[in-house]
Design an enzyme around this catalytic site. Structure first.
Site, PDB file in Angstrom:
ATOM      1  CG  HIS A   5      -1.762   1.213   1.361  1.00 49.75           C
ATOM      2  ND1 HIS A   5      -1.713   2.059   2.442  1.00 49.75           N
ATOM      3  CD2 HIS A   5      -2.694   1.733   0.512  1.00 49.75           C
ATOM      4  CE1 HIS A   5      -2.587   3.039   2.275  1.00 49.75           C
ATOM      5  NE2 HIS A   5      -3.185   2.870   1.111  1.00 49.75           N
ATOM      6  CG  HIS A  41      -2.144   9.184   0.197  1.00 46.71           C
ATOM      7  ND1 HIS A  41      -2.678   9.971   1.202  1.00 46.71           N
ATOM      8  CD2 HIS A  41      -3.065   8.213  -0.050  1.00 46.71           C
ATOM      9  CE1 HIS A  41      -3.865   9.503   1.539  1.00 46.71           C
ATOM     10  NE2 HIS A  41      -4.126   8.438   0.789  1.00 46.71           N
TER      11      HIS A  41
END
Length: 273
Positions: A5, A41
């Site tokens: 991830h 992110h």
């Protein structure tokens, strides 16, 4: 598939693959002109992770091409799937098409090396907003116009906003995708929060149904050993995690080792077994 991830820096690729990931998820941001810009992110992100690591998209694609090209000194044989988490919040329905074309052109040049011994990994385009389905139209249009429609055999789709499954089916139809045609279905939430597996089980039922639209199902972000076991018991195809080694550990347990194995390149991620 064990999906590492938020693998947004080049140095993190090996950090996730070496402990057991055979797939990685990369966050992609777009500028005001609908062009892919960074692997990034923003804050907040998962608990116990450092937000904000980034690379220029073209440089990242070159690096992951090296990691997935046989004969390259940086080749990582185990890495067989790339999930691009497309941060499309800055787009609208019309610019989503342009973004799809731009991203395809970047992959063609910097990852697939214009069709000449490029990266071999399969690709999943993960879109959080069903209203941005035109991204799925723009992407193959760009490859077709460049004479590389064959590369679409390596590309699949996912809508990751936890929408109703029938809403997603309609969005795929609007995009021209009919039947079980290279579709992954995700479900999940940040590891900071808990979420039931109710929708995951519905997705698995759809996958196993003759009239479903889903080929594969994955759940994110799964870090606790107990949740990994529960997720495997739900019969998913993929687990997205910050700790690939934990999924490897669970897969070695007697009750799972006879039912699951780590996917390899010979396992087509768009076929329903």
């Amino acid at each position: 598939w064990i999906m590492g991830h938020m693998v947004n820096s080049i140095s993190q690729i090996k950090q996730f693959v070496n402990p057991g990931a055979n797939a990685i998820e990369i966050d992609i941001t777009f500028d005001s002109d609908a062009k892919a810009e960074y692997t990034y992110h923003k804050v907040p992100c998962d608990c116990f992770r450092t937000c904000g690591k980034w690379e220029y998209i073209d440089e990242y694609l070159k690096a992951v091409r090296n990691a997935t090209t046989r004969g390259n000194r940086k080749y990582l044989r185990q890495l067989v799937l790339l999930i691009f988490d497309l941060k499309t919040s800055s787009l609208n329905r019309s610019t989503a098409y342009d973004a799809g074309k731009d991203f395809a052109e970047r992959l063609l040049e910097h990852y697939w090396n214009n069709g000449e011994n490029g990266g071999r990994a399969y690709v999943v385009l993960s879109i959080p907003n069903v209203r941005h389905y035109k991204f799925i139209i723009g992407f193959p249009d760009a490859l077709n116009s460049e004479g590389h429609s064959e590369l679409m055999q390596k590309v699949g789709y996912d809508f990751s906003g936890n929408d109703d499954l029938e809403t997603i089916r309609r969005a795929l139809r609007y995009a021209g995708v009919k039947g079980k045609n290279h579709i992954w279905q995700s479900d999940g939430i940040t590891n900071c929060l808990s979420r039931t597996l109710k929708r995951v089980r519905k997705a698995v039922e759809n996958r196993d149904s003759s009239d479903g639209y889903i080929n594969k199902v994955y759940y994110w972000t799964v870090d606790k050993y107990a949740t990994i076991r529960d997720t495997l018991d739900a019969e998913v195809d993929g687990i997205m995690t910050n700790y690939p080694n934990r999924v490897v550990d669970v897969l070695k347990e007697k009750c799972y080792s006879s039912r699951f194995r780590l996917a390899t390149y010979s396992d087509n991620p768009f076929e329903t077994f």
